[in-house]
Enzyme design. Structure first.
Site, PDB file in Angstrom:
ATOM      1  N   VAL A  32      -5.644  50.570  63.768  1.00 51.55           N
ATOM      2  CA  VAL A  32      -5.260  51.477  64.656  1.00 51.55           C
ATOM      3  C   VAL A  32      -6.151  52.441  64.432  1.00 51.55           C
ATOM      4  O   VAL A  32      -5.794  53.308  65.052  1.00 51.55           O
ATOM      5  CB  VAL A  32      -4.030  52.013  64.787  1.00 51.55           C
ATOM      6  CG1 VAL A  32      -3.046  51.207  65.400  1.00 51.55           C
ATOM      7  CG2 VAL A  32      -3.670  52.134  63.484  1.00 51.55           C
ATOM      8  N   TYR A  41      -0.142  59.497  51.310  1.00 53.97           N
ATOM      9  CA  TYR A  41       0.946  58.958  52.397  1.00 53.97           C
ATOM     10  C   TYR A  41       1.942  60.070  52.476  1.00 53.97           C
ATOM     11  O   TYR A  41       2.151  60.277  54.626  1.00 53.97           O
ATOM     12  CB  TYR A  41       1.934  58.138  51.886  1.00 53.97           C
ATOM     13  CG  TYR A  41       2.533  57.459  53.161  1.00 53.97           C
ATOM     14  CD1 TYR A  41       2.317  56.209  52.705  1.00 53.97           C
ATOM     15  CD2 TYR A  41       4.266  58.068  52.933  1.00 53.97           C
ATOM     16  CE1 TYR A  41       3.581  56.012  53.537  1.00 53.97           C
ATOM     17  CE2 TYR A  41       5.379  57.435  54.052  1.00 53.97           C
ATOM     18  CZ  TYR A  41       5.332  55.880  54.045  1.00 53.97           C
ATOM     19  OH  TYR A  41       5.889  55.416  54.627  1.00 53.97           O
ATOM     20  N   LYS A 100       2.673  61.333  57.036  1.00 50.66           N
ATOM     21  CA  LYS A 100       3.707  61.485  57.598  1.00 50.66           C
ATOM     22  C   LYS A 100       3.811  63.359  58.028  1.00 50.66           C
ATOM     23  O   LYS A 100       4.186  63.659  58.912  1.00 50.66           O
ATOM     24  CB  LYS A 100       4.413  60.402  57.119  1.00 50.66           C
ATOM     25  CG  LYS A 100       4.222  59.769  56.645  1.00 50.66           C
ATOM     26  CD  LYS A 100       3.950  58.671  58.246  1.00 50.66           C
ATOM     27  CE  LYS A 100       4.406  57.295  57.374  1.00 50.66           C
ATOM     28  NZ  LYS A 100       4.397  56.434  58.999  1.00 50.66           N
TER      29      LYS A 100
HETATM   30  P1  NAD Z   1       5.361  47.101  57.099  1.00 49.43           P
HETATM   31  O1  NAD Z   1       3.963  46.439  56.012  1.00 49.43           O
HETATM   32  O2  NAD Z   1       6.480  45.636  57.097  1.00 49.43           O
HETATM   33  O3  NAD Z   1       4.932  46.451  58.695  1.00 49.43           O
HETATM   34  C1  NAD Z   1       3.818  47.594  58.778  1.00 49.43           C
HETATM   35  C2  NAD Z   1       3.208  46.241  59.803  1.00 49.43           C
HETATM   36  O4  NAD Z   1       1.831  48.265  60.118  1.00 49.43           O
HETATM   37  C3  NAD Z   1       1.988  45.370  59.441  1.00 49.43           C
HETATM   38  O5  NAD Z   1       2.507  44.369  60.382  1.00 49.43           O
HETATM   39  C4  NAD Z   1       0.853  45.922  59.401  1.00 49.43           C
HETATM   40  O6  NAD Z   1      -0.574  44.819  59.292  1.00 49.43           O
HETATM   41  C5  NAD Z   1       0.380  46.960  59.990  1.00 49.43           C
HETATM   42  N1  NAD Z   1      -0.672  48.058  59.878  1.00 49.43           N
HETATM   43  C6  NAD Z   1      -1.389  47.924  59.114  1.00 49.43           C
HETATM   44  N2  NAD Z   1      -2.090  48.698  59.231  1.00 49.43           N
HETATM   45  C7  NAD Z   1      -2.029  48.198  60.706  1.00 49.43           C
HETATM   46  C8  NAD Z   1      -3.842  49.138  61.292  1.00 49.43           C
HETATM   47  N3  NAD Z   1      -4.960  49.747  60.569  1.00 49.43           N
HETATM   48  N4  NAD Z   1      -3.518  48.969  62.205  1.00 49.43           N
HETATM   49  C9  NAD Z   1      -2.763  47.551  63.175  1.00 49.43           C
HETATM   50  N5  NAD Z   1      -1.295  47.851  62.046  1.00 49.43           N
HETATM   51  C10 NAD Z   1      -1.813  47.722  61.433  1.00 49.43           C
HETATM   52  O7  NAD Z   1       6.289  47.975  57.086  1.00 49.43           O
HETATM   53  P2  NAD Z   1       6.959  48.663  58.077  1.00 49.43           P
HETATM   54  O8  NAD Z   1       8.452  49.390  56.671  1.00 49.43           O
HETATM   55  O9  NAD Z   1       7.763  48.261  58.527  1.00 49.43           O
HETATM   56  O10 NAD Z   1       5.961  49.851  58.260  1.00 49.43           O
HETATM   57  C11 NAD Z   1       6.024  50.498  59.653  1.00 49.43           C
HETATM   58  C12 NAD Z   1       6.178  52.135  59.585  1.00 49.43           C
HETATM   59  O11 NAD Z   1       7.496  52.845  58.598  1.00 49.43           O
HETATM   60  C13 NAD Z   1       5.596  52.597  59.073  1.00 49.43           C
HETATM   61  O12 NAD Z   1       4.224  53.489  59.680  1.00 49.43           O
HETATM   62  C14 NAD Z   1       5.907  53.435  57.153  1.00 49.43           C
HETATM   63  O13 NAD Z   1       4.873  54.153  56.100  1.00 49.43           O
HETATM   64  C15 NAD Z   1       7.102  53.530  58.156  1.00 49.43           C
HETATM   65  N6  NAD Z   1       8.198  53.333  56.930  1.00 49.43           N
HETATM   66  C16 NAD Z   1       8.776  52.603  55.582  1.00 49.43           C
HETATM   67  C17 NAD Z   1       9.147  53.166  55.129  1.00 49.43           C
HETATM   68  C18 NAD Z   1       9.704  51.701  54.424  1.00 49.43           C
HETATM   69  O14 NAD Z   1      10.629  52.030  53.071  1.00 49.43           O
HETATM   70  N7  NAD Z   1       9.503  50.659  54.663  1.00 49.43           N
HETATM   71  C19 NAD Z   1      10.057  54.370  54.766  1.00 49.43           C
HETATM   72  C20 NAD Z   1       9.018  55.389  55.569  1.00 49.43           C
HETATM   73  C21 NAD Z   1       8.661  54.872  57.202  1.00 49.43           C
END
Ligand code: NAD
Length: 253
Positions: A64, A156, A160
Site C-alpha cells: 500500500v 506510529y 495514526k
Molecule cells: P497484523 O500484522 O496481524 O496485520 C497487518 C497486515 O498488514 C499484515 O498481514 C501485513 O502483511 C499487512 N501489511 C503490512 N505492511 C503492508 C503493506 N505495505 N502493504 C499491504 N499490506 C501490508 O496486525 P493488526 O494488528 O491486525 O493490524 C491491523 C491494523 O490495526 C494496523 O493498521 C495497525 O496499526 C492497527 N492497530 C493494531 C493494534 C494491535 O494492538 N494489534 C492496535 C491498534 C491499531
C-alpha cells in the site's frame, strides 16, 4: 438479508489479524471481498478459507505504500468487479517503539508510507468511482495511538494521528456526495503485529507496557471486525467522520 449483501469490499492488510477477521466477517455477511496484503501466502490462505466456507473472495498482492501498485489494483478491481462499495484502510506496521530522537528518516518514511500514505493513495484512487456512483463507505483502522501519546513510538503515533485527520477531512469534504468515512481506534488487540523491531526501545516499551498493564484487557480481531462491519454497512448511514475507540475501556481510565 445479510448486512453487506452483494457489496464489493476492498480490505488492505487482510492477510492477518483484524483485516483477516474483517474479510471473513464481511464475506459471511454477503460481500464479495478483495483480500489485499503485501504477503502473498497470507492473501492465499485468507482467500482459500473464505471460499472454502462458500463465501466470495479473491486476492491481490499489493504494497500500500507504493502508489503505482495501489492505482493499478484499484483500476483492476474496477474493471473486474465494476465498483468498490467499501474500502477498509487497515494495513499497518509498528515502529520499534522508537522515540523521536532515535527515529531515522528511513523509519519515519517506512511507517508513514504504510500507515498514512497507504490510506491516502487508496482513498484518492477509490474516491472518483465512489463519487460517480453516488456513495461509498471508507473505514480506516487508526489506533488509540492516533488520539494519545505513549501508546507506541513517535513514527506510529504521528502516522495514526494523521490517519484520524485524513478521516475527518474526507468526511467533511464528501459527506454531501454520499461518502462516509470513519475510523476505528483499537486498543491492544491480539494479532501478529508485534513491536516492529527485534530491539525495541526499552523506555518507550516499558511506558506502553505500564499503561496497558494498568488495564490489562486484550481484544480479539473479531471484536474490531464487528465494528468495521457496522461502519461499512448501511446501518451506520448517519455516522460520518466518527473516530470510534474500541479498547475495552483502556483509555477511559
Ligand atoms: P497484523 O500484522 O496481524 O496485520 C497487518 C497486515 O498488514 C499484515 O498481514 C501485513 O502483511 C499487512 N501489511 C503490512 N505492511 C503492508 C503493506 N505495505 N502493504 C499491504 N499490506 C501490508 O496486525 P493488526 O494488528 O491486525 O493490524 C491491523 C491494523 O490495526 C494496523 O493498521 C495497525 O496499526 C492497527 N492497530 C493494531 C493494534 C494491535 O494492538 N494489534 C492496535 C491498534 C491499531
Amino acid at each position: 438479508m445479510s448486512r453487506l449483501q452483494d457489496k464489493i469490499a476492498l480490505i488492505t492488510g487482510a492477510g492477518s489479524g483484524m483485516g483477516k477477521a474483517m474479510a471473513e466477517r464481511f464475506a459471511a455477511e454477503g460481500a464479495h471481498v478483495i483480500v489485499s496484503d503485501v504477503i502473498e501466502e497470507r492473501v492465499t490462505s485468507t482467500v482459500e478459507g473464505i471460499n472454502a466456507k462458500g463465501h466470495s473472495a479473491r486476492g491481490v498482492v499489493v504494497d500500500v505504500s507504493n502508489e503505482e501498485q495501489v492505482a493499478h489494483m484499484v483500476q483492476e478491481v474496477l474493471s473486474q468487479e465494476g465498483r468498490i462499495d467499501v474500502l477498509c484502510n487497515n494495513a499497518g506496521i509498528m515502529d520499534g517503539m522508537q522515540p523521536l530522537g532515535d527515529t531515522s528518516d528511513e523509519l519515519l518514511h517506512r511507517v508513514l508510507g504504510v500507515n498514512l500514505f497507504g490510506p491516502i493513495y487508496l482513498t484518492r484512487a477509490v474516491l472518483p468511482s465512489m463519487l460517480e456512483r453516488g456513495g461509498g463507505s471508507i473505514v480506516n483502522t487508526a489506533s488509540v495511538a492516533g488520539l494519545f501519546g505513549g501508546r507506541a513510538g513517535a513514527a506510529y503515533t504521528i502516522s495514526k494521528h494523521g490517519l484520524v485527520g485524513l478521516t475527518r477531512s474526507v468526511a467533511a469534504e464528501y459527506w454531501d456526495q454520499g461518502i462516509r468515512c470513519n475510523a476505528i481506534c483499537p486498543g491492544a488487540v491480539a494479532t501478529a503485529i508485534g513491536m516492529g523491531s527485534a530491539t525495541p526501545n526499552l523506555k518507550v516499551t516499558e511506558m506502553v507496557q505500564k499503561l496497558s498493564a494498568a488495564h490489562g484487557k486484550i481484544g480479539q480481531p473479531e471484536e474490531i471486525a464487528n465494528l468495521a462491519l457496522f461502519l461499512a454497512s448501511d446501518e451506520a448511514s448517519f455516522i460520518n467522520g466518527a473516530i470510534i475507540v474500541a479498547d475495552g475501556g483502556w483509555t477511559v481510565l
